[in-house]
Enzyme design. Structure first.
Site, PDB file in Angstrom:
ATOM      1  N   HIS A 138      49.243  36.036  53.457  1.00  0.00           N
ATOM      2  CA  HIS A 138      49.079  35.200  54.800  1.00  0.00           C
ATOM      3  C   HIS A 138      49.645  35.690  55.984  1.00  0.00           C
ATOM      4  CE1 HIS A 138      47.140  32.125  52.444  1.00  0.00           C
ATOM      5  NE2 HIS A 138      47.892  31.710  51.935  1.00  0.00           N
ATOM      6  N   ASP A 175      43.732  35.300  44.797  1.00  0.00           N
ATOM      7  CA  ASP A 175      44.562  33.955  45.095  1.00  0.00           C
ATOM      8  C   ASP A 175      43.618  32.941  45.400  1.00  0.00           C
ATOM      9  OD1 ASP A 175      47.528  33.416  45.872  1.00  0.00           O
ATOM     10  OD2 ASP A 175      46.234  32.121  47.010  1.00  0.00           O
ATOM     11  N   HIS A 177      43.821  30.954  47.769  1.00  0.00           N
ATOM     12  CA  HIS A 177      43.637  30.930  49.217  1.00  0.00           C
ATOM     13  C   HIS A 177      43.135  32.169  49.592  1.00  0.00           C
ATOM     14  CE1 HIS A 177      47.180  28.052  48.144  1.00  0.00           C
ATOM     15  NE2 HIS A 177      46.405  27.293  48.653  1.00  0.00           N
ATOM     16  N   ASP A 256      47.142  31.021  41.673  1.00  0.00           N
ATOM     17  CA  ASP A 256      47.133  29.404  42.196  1.00  0.00           C
ATOM     18  C   ASP A 256      45.644  29.083  41.801  1.00  0.00           C
ATOM     19  OD1 ASP A 256      46.578  31.027  44.194  1.00  0.00           O
ATOM     20  OD2 ASP A 256      47.937  30.006  45.426  1.00  0.00           O
TER      21      ASP A 256
HETATM   22 ZN   LIG Z   1      47.620  30.932  47.188  1.00  0.00          ZN
END
Ligand SMILES: [Zn+2]
Length: 319
Positions: A138, A175, A177, A256
């Protein structure tokens, strides 16, 4: 012969960075991974190496100088804050904070991917996994967010291109995200192809539509299961990777999307992570002399994280 071995890069400072009681991105994540690899005997088959610090010069391959300076400044200011009896944390967003060890940990987390890249390209190691935190995907060119400070994988990808003279590198991000920071840094870079799959709509609310042709973004709704993910990988990632013929593959290895992980709502299991890793290896073996550097991103259910990393590393190490 270590040339056939999988490297395992980590550093003690990565366990000293922490963002407050109850924060899911916690030091125990690395202990859970280490414990699992130890009790299963996987650790014995790996070549464990100490991660060095990344140089500021190399960080600038992916980040603005002002971002790097601001984080260092914040770390220094925190010392004064603590000396004056203030909070032990300095926040960059509501979920992302520095403590006294964050600067050091962030340098080693990025440095792990760089040292792994050097060792794999030199042929000292077959491939490598970096058990590091803070994670990176991120972190944008000019800001920290979402538990991330420096974009470990983006820095390493640029390093392989700029310092080792590779022409094409791929990034695989599984991931839960979207890797918005990696996309921010590498969108439009002709030397990079990034393939990702992520829950959507979901934090950080980006990735659909992708911002450039070299971003193969596969958004999937909550409760998507492993079999559907495998089909999408086969249909949307693999042809683009085959066509691109990467000379090296970097993995943003977030776990995740596991069905037991409460930070996301996808339904992957250890077997799915093993399957995806096999597909990455197939591409790497065909085009990239097997060169893979994988770096830890998310994964917050400690049991599922340990088992998933074990599954991923077993395939990397051919165990
Ligand atoms: Zn993540």
């Amino acid at each position: 012969m270590s040339a056939n071995k999988t490297g395992y890069f980590t550093h003690g400072s990565c366990r000293l960075h922490e963002m407050g009681p109850g924060h899911p991105e916690c030091p125990q994540r690395l202990a859970a991974i280490d414990d699992r690899l130890l009790v299963t005997g996987v650790l014995d088959a790996l070549e464990r190496r100490e991660a060095p610090e990344a140089s500021l010069y190399d960080l600038e391959l992916a980040h603005e100088r002002m971002h790097i300076a601001a984080l260092r400044g914040l770390g220094a200011e925190l010392k004064d804050q603590i000396a004056a009896g203030g909070s032990p944390y300095a926040y960059v967003d509501p979920d992302t904070a520095l403590n006294l060890h964050t600067w050091d940990a962030a340098l080693h987390a990025a440095g792990a991917a760089l040292a792994a890249t050097d060792a794999v390209i030199a042929g000292e190691l077959r491939n490598a996994f970096c058990a590091v935190r803070p994670p990176g995907h991120h972190a944008c060119r000019d800001r920290a967010m979402g538990f991330c400070f420096f974009n470990n994988v983006a820095v390493a990808a640029r390093y392989a291109l700029a310092r080792h003279g590779l022409k094409r590198v791929a990034i695989v991000d599984f991931d839960v995200h979207h890797g918005n920071g990696t996309e921010d840094i590498l969108a439009g870079d002709p030397g990079v192809l990034m393939v990702g799959i992520f829950q959507h709509p979901f934090y950080p609310w980006t990735g659909e539509p992708p911002s450039a042709d070299n971003m193969v973004n596969v958004p999937v709704p909550a409760y998507t299961r492993g079999m559907e993910v495998r089909e999408l990988v086969e249909l949307l990632w693999i042809p683009r990777l085959e066509q691109f013929r990467p000379q090296m593959i970097f993995v943003s290895a977030g776990f995740d999307a596991h069905r037991e992980d409460d930070l996301g709502q996808l339904g992957l299991t250890e077997n799915d992570y093993a399957w995806i890793t096999h597909r990455i290896r197939d591409i790497a073996d065909r085009h990239a002399q097997g060169r893979i550097v994988s770096s830890l991103e998310g994964g917050y259910n400690l049991g599922a994280l340990g088992r998933s990393v074990e599954a991923h590393v077993r395939v990397l190490a051919d165990l």
